[in-house]
Design a protein around this motif. Structure first.
Motif, PDB file in Angstrom:
ATOM      1  N   GLY A 223       8.032   1.324   7.006  1.00 51.63           N
ATOM      2  CA  GLY A 223       6.805   1.882   6.458  1.00 51.63           C
ATOM      3  C   GLY A 223       6.102   1.098   5.375  1.00 51.63           C
ATOM      4  N   TYR A 224       6.635  -0.032   4.944  1.00 47.09           N
ATOM      5  CA  TYR A 224       5.897  -0.849   3.991  1.00 47.09           C
ATOM      6  C   TYR A 224       4.726  -1.498   4.715  1.00 47.09           C
TER       7      TYR A 224
ATOM      8  N   ARG B 272       0.817  -1.222   0.000  1.00 47.23           N
ATOM      9  CA  ARG B 272       0.000   0.000   0.000  1.00 47.23           C
ATOM     10  C   ARG B 272       0.850   1.272   0.000  1.00 47.23           C
ATOM     11  N   LYS B 273       2.081   1.211   0.499  1.00 48.77           N
ATOM     12  CA  LYS B 273       2.926   2.412   0.532  1.00 48.77           C
ATOM     13  C   LYS B 273       3.234   2.890  -0.885  1.00 48.77           C
ATOM     14  N   TYR B 274       3.536   1.945  -1.783  1.00 53.56           N
ATOM     15  CA  TYR B 274       3.890   2.311  -3.161  1.00 53.56           C
ATOM     16  C   TYR B 274       2.841   1.901  -4.180  1.00 53.56           C
TER      17      TYR B 274
ATOM     18  N   LEU C 269      -5.109 -18.573   2.476  1.00 55.60           N
ATOM     19  CA  LEU C 269      -4.159 -18.020   3.435  1.00 55.60           C
ATOM     20  C   LEU C 269      -4.161 -16.514   3.194  1.00 55.60           C
ATOM     21  N   SER C 270      -4.565 -15.746   4.201  1.00 47.15           N
ATOM     22  CA  SER C 270      -4.641 -14.290   4.081  1.00 47.15           C
ATOM     23  C   SER C 270      -3.800 -13.650   5.165  1.00 47.15           C
ATOM     24  N   GLY C 271      -3.225 -12.500   4.851  1.00 45.49           N
ATOM     25  CA  GLY C 271      -2.433 -11.814   5.852  1.00 45.49           C
ATOM     26  C   GLY C 271      -2.309 -10.333   5.591  1.00 45.49           C
ATOM     27  N   LYS C 272      -1.950  -9.596   6.656  1.00 42.04           N
ATOM     28  CA  LYS C 272      -1.629  -8.177   6.579  1.00 42.04           C
ATOM     29  C   LYS C 272      -0.261  -8.005   7.198  1.00 42.04           C
TER      30      LYS C 272
END
Length: 125
Positions: free
Chosen positions: A114-115, A33-35, A105-108
Protein backbone atom coordinates in the motif's frame (compact mmCIF):
# COMPACT_ATOMS: atom_id res chain seq x y z
CA UNK A 1 28.50 15.12 -39.52
CA UNK A 2 29.86 13.56 -36.30
CA UNK A 3 31.17 16.96 -35.17
CA UNK A 4 27.75 18.46 -35.76
CA UNK A 5 26.07 15.80 -33.62
CA UNK A 6 28.62 16.29 -30.83
CA UNK A 7 28.19 20.06 -31.01
CA UNK A 8 24.41 19.71 -30.78
CA UNK A 9 24.72 17.36 -27.79
CA UNK A 10 27.05 19.74 -25.96
CA UNK A 11 24.79 22.69 -26.70
CA UNK A 12 21.68 20.76 -25.66
CA UNK A 13 23.32 18.51 -23.06
CA UNK A 14 20.40 18.51 -20.65
CA UNK A 15 18.19 17.19 -23.46
CA UNK A 16 20.50 14.46 -24.83
CA UNK A 17 19.65 10.91 -23.84
CA UNK A 18 22.12 8.78 -21.93
CA UNK A 19 24.53 6.58 -23.82
CA UNK A 20 25.11 2.90 -22.96
CA UNK A 21 27.52 2.50 -20.07
CA UNK A 22 27.18 6.11 -18.93
CA UNK A 23 26.56 6.69 -15.23
CA UNK A 24 24.58 9.64 -13.92
CA UNK A 25 23.49 10.83 -10.51
CA UNK A 26 20.25 12.56 -9.55
CA UNK A 27 19.17 13.98 -6.18
CA UNK A 28 15.90 15.32 -4.86
CA UNK A 29 12.93 14.23 -2.76
CA UNK A 30 10.41 11.42 -2.67
CA UNK A 31 6.88 11.52 -1.24
CA UNK A 32 4.97 8.66 0.40
CA UNK A 33 1.28 9.48 -0.03
CA UNK A 34 0.07 6.71 2.32
CA UNK A 35 1.73 8.34 5.35
CA UNK A 36 2.24 11.83 3.96
CA UNK A 37 5.99 11.59 4.51
CA UNK A 38 8.87 12.86 2.42
CA UNK A 39 12.63 12.65 2.45
CA UNK A 40 15.82 13.02 0.46
CA UNK A 41 16.54 10.58 -2.34
CA UNK A 42 19.60 9.95 -4.49
CA UNK A 43 19.83 7.73 -7.55
CA UNK A 44 23.00 6.56 -9.31
CA UNK A 45 22.17 4.70 -12.54
CA UNK A 46 24.02 3.08 -15.43
CA UNK A 47 22.44 1.82 -18.65
CA UNK A 48 23.42 -0.87 -21.10
CA UNK A 49 23.04 -0.98 -24.88
CA UNK A 50 19.64 -2.73 -24.57
CA UNK A 51 18.06 0.04 -22.48
CA UNK A 52 18.27 -1.92 -19.21
CA UNK A 53 19.27 0.19 -16.22
CA UNK A 54 20.89 -0.76 -12.92
CA UNK A 55 20.33 1.84 -10.23
CA UNK A 56 21.11 2.34 -6.57
CA UNK A 57 18.68 4.51 -4.61
CA UNK A 58 19.65 5.89 -1.19
CA UNK A 59 17.70 8.14 1.12
CA UNK A 60 15.87 8.51 4.41
CA UNK A 61 12.46 7.19 5.50
CA UNK A 62 11.25 8.67 8.79
CA UNK A 63 14.88 9.33 9.74
CA UNK A 64 16.06 5.79 8.91
CA UNK A 65 18.54 5.45 6.05
CA UNK A 66 17.74 3.06 3.22
CA UNK A 67 19.57 1.73 0.19
CA UNK A 68 18.23 -0.52 -2.52
CA UNK A 69 18.95 -1.71 -6.02
CA UNK A 70 16.46 -1.38 -8.86
CA UNK A 71 16.41 -2.59 -12.43
CA UNK A 72 14.32 -0.80 -14.99
CA UNK A 73 13.75 -0.64 -18.70
CA UNK A 74 13.74 2.44 -20.90
CA UNK A 75 12.13 3.31 -24.18
CA UNK A 76 13.04 6.50 -26.02
CA UNK A 77 10.22 8.79 -27.05
CA UNK A 78 11.60 11.96 -28.62
CA UNK A 79 13.87 13.68 -26.09
CA UNK A 80 12.43 11.63 -23.23
CA UNK A 81 13.10 8.13 -21.90
CA UNK A 82 10.00 6.40 -20.53
CA UNK A 83 10.85 4.03 -17.69
CA UNK A 84 9.31 0.99 -16.02
CA UNK A 85 10.86 -1.00 -13.23
CA UNK A 86 10.60 -2.96 -10.03
CA UNK A 87 12.48 -3.40 -6.79
CA UNK A 88 12.29 -5.29 -3.53
CA UNK A 89 12.71 -3.07 -0.49
CA UNK A 90 12.73 -4.61 2.98
CA UNK A 91 10.95 -7.65 1.56
CA UNK A 92 8.18 -5.66 -0.16
CA UNK A 93 7.64 -5.56 -3.93
CA UNK A 94 7.55 -2.17 -5.64
CA UNK A 95 6.51 -1.28 -9.19
CA UNK A 96 7.23 2.11 -10.66
CA UNK A 97 6.99 4.10 -13.86
CA UNK A 98 8.64 7.33 -14.79
CA UNK A 99 10.71 9.25 -17.26
CA UNK A 100 14.03 10.98 -17.81
CA UNK A 101 13.88 14.28 -19.60
CA UNK A 102 16.70 16.80 -19.65
CA UNK A 103 18.25 16.86 -16.19
CA UNK A 104 15.13 15.45 -14.47
CA UNK A 105 14.33 11.90 -13.36
CA UNK A 106 10.69 11.56 -12.26
CA UNK A 107 8.76 8.54 -11.12
CA UNK A 108 5.65 7.17 -9.43
CA UNK A 109 5.72 4.02 -7.31
CA UNK A 110 3.36 1.58 -5.63
CA UNK A 111 4.14 -1.32 -3.28
CA UNK A 112 2.32 -4.55 -2.51
CA UNK A 113 1.61 -3.26 1.03
CA UNK A 114 0.00 0.00 0.00
CA UNK A 115 2.86 2.49 -0.09
CA UNK A 116 2.55 4.82 -3.06
CA UNK A 117 3.96 8.15 -4.09
CA UNK A 118 6.37 9.87 -6.41
CA UNK A 119 9.82 11.35 -6.68
CA UNK A 120 11.43 14.15 -8.68
CA UNK A 121 15.22 14.22 -8.89
CA UNK A 122 17.61 16.62 -10.63
CA UNK A 123 20.89 15.57 -12.21
CA UNK A 124 24.09 16.30 -10.29
CA UNK A 125 27.31 16.82 -12.19
Amino acid sequence: MARFILLVCFALQPFCLLEAGETRTWEGKWNNRKYNTTGPLKCVATSDEKGIWKATFTGLFKGDPFKYQATFRSQAKGQQLNLTGDATIRGHKYQWTGFMKGATLSGKYRSNIGYYGEFVLKQKK
